[in-house]
Design a protein around this motif. Sequence first.
Motif, PDB file in Angstrom:
ATOM      1  N   THR A  97      -8.211  -1.371  -5.077  1.00  0.00           N
ATOM      2  CA  THR A  97      -9.166  -2.448  -5.052  1.00  0.00           C
ATOM      3  C   THR A  97      -8.901  -3.974  -4.825  1.00  0.00           C
ATOM      4  OG1 THR A  97      -9.362  -2.752  -7.484  1.00  0.00           O
ATOM      5  CG2 THR A  97     -10.733  -0.880  -6.516  1.00  0.00           C
TER       6      THR A  97
ATOM      7  N   ARG B  27       0.785  -1.211   0.143  1.00  0.00           N
ATOM      8  CA  ARG B  27      -0.015  -0.022  -0.011  1.00  0.00           C
ATOM      9  C   ARG B  27       0.823   1.166   0.118  1.00  0.00           C
ATOM     10  NH1 ARG B  27      -3.784  -3.269   2.817  1.00  0.00           N
ATOM     11  NH2 ARG B  27      -2.704  -2.708   4.875  1.00  0.00           N
TER      12      ARG B  27
ATOM     13  N   LYS C  25      -8.280  11.134  -7.362  1.00  0.00           N
ATOM     14  CA  LYS C  25      -8.962  10.413  -6.716  1.00  0.00           C
ATOM     15  C   LYS C  25      -8.422   9.022  -6.994  1.00  0.00           C
ATOM     16  CE  LYS C  25     -12.779  13.515  -5.845  1.00  0.00           C
ATOM     17  NZ  LYS C  25     -12.332  14.581  -6.776  1.00  0.00           N
TER      18      LYS C  25
ATOM     19  N   GLU D 170      -8.322   4.481  -5.486  1.00  0.00           N
ATOM     20  CA  GLU D 170      -8.480   3.138  -4.509  1.00  0.00           C
ATOM     21  C   GLU D 170      -7.929   2.268  -5.052  1.00  0.00           C
ATOM     22  OE1 GLU D 170     -12.450   1.205  -2.713  1.00  0.00           O
ATOM     23  OE2 GLU D 170     -12.484   2.502  -4.558  1.00  0.00           O
TER      24      GLU D 170
ATOM     25  N   VAL E 126      -5.758  -1.013  -9.191  1.00  0.00           N
ATOM     26  CA  VAL E 126      -5.969   0.406  -8.687  1.00  0.00           C
ATOM     27  C   VAL E 126      -6.928   1.316  -9.827  1.00  0.00           C
ATOM     28  CG1 VAL E 126      -4.741   2.693  -8.129  1.00  0.00           C
ATOM     29  CG2 VAL E 126      -3.402   0.637  -7.840  1.00  0.00           C
ATOM     30  N   GLU E 127      -7.869   1.811  -9.016  1.00  0.00           N
ATOM     31  CA  GLU E 127      -8.942   2.580  -9.904  1.00  0.00           C
ATOM     32  C   GLU E 127      -8.579   4.014  -9.730  1.00  0.00           C
ATOM     33  OE1 GLU E 127     -10.832   1.593 -11.794  1.00  0.00           O
ATOM     34  OE2 GLU E 127     -10.537  -0.607 -11.610  1.00  0.00           O
ATOM     35  N   SER E 128      -8.406   4.844 -10.578  1.00  0.00           N
ATOM     36  CA  SER E 128      -7.980   6.256 -10.396  1.00  0.00           C
ATOM     37  C   SER E 128      -8.967   7.230 -11.209  1.00  0.00           C
ATOM     38  CB  SER E 128      -6.374   6.457 -10.683  1.00  0.00           C
ATOM     39  OG  SER E 128      -6.236   6.311 -11.858  1.00  0.00           O
TER      40      SER E 128
ATOM     41  N   THR F  14       0.987   4.083  -2.678  1.00  0.00           N
ATOM     42  CA  THR F  14       0.580   5.638  -2.480  1.00  0.00           C
ATOM     43  C   THR F  14       1.658   6.243  -3.065  1.00  0.00           C
ATOM     44  OG1 THR F  14      -0.614   4.770  -0.252  1.00  0.00           O
ATOM     45  CG2 THR F  14       0.508   7.200  -0.283  1.00  0.00           C
TER      46      THR F  14
END
Length: 126
Positions: free
Chosen positions: A75, A13, A71, A73, A88-90, A17
Amino acid sequence: MKKDLRPEYEAIRNVITMYLDAGAKGRSEIMKPVTHPQAIMWGHRDGGLVGGGIQELYDILDNSPPSRNLKAEITCIDIIGQVASAKVESDDWDGERYSDILVLVKDNGHWKILTKVYHRHPRANP
């Protein structure tokens, strides 16, 4: 007894990030410590398959404005020994929406992004 993978998930993570922070700030130097030097990326853009070495993504980051409204997330993260994958959904990464599949490898005790495969979602018609 099953190994506690929580530290591995947290480390992955943190890598993701930093990857996303590089996109938000438009600065490849944030991403470089968490990508393998031989990392590659591939995806469909403008009707064709494009990709190659990670330097292409670094160049895009360094020559584009920051994506301040990004933005994102994570997932899914799946770990198998020294390899992992993450989805990753962005939204609003340089004005676009993406789905990324990242393949990571543990190299000298540190997780690194080895491959990025992405899908750029078509823009909705206004």
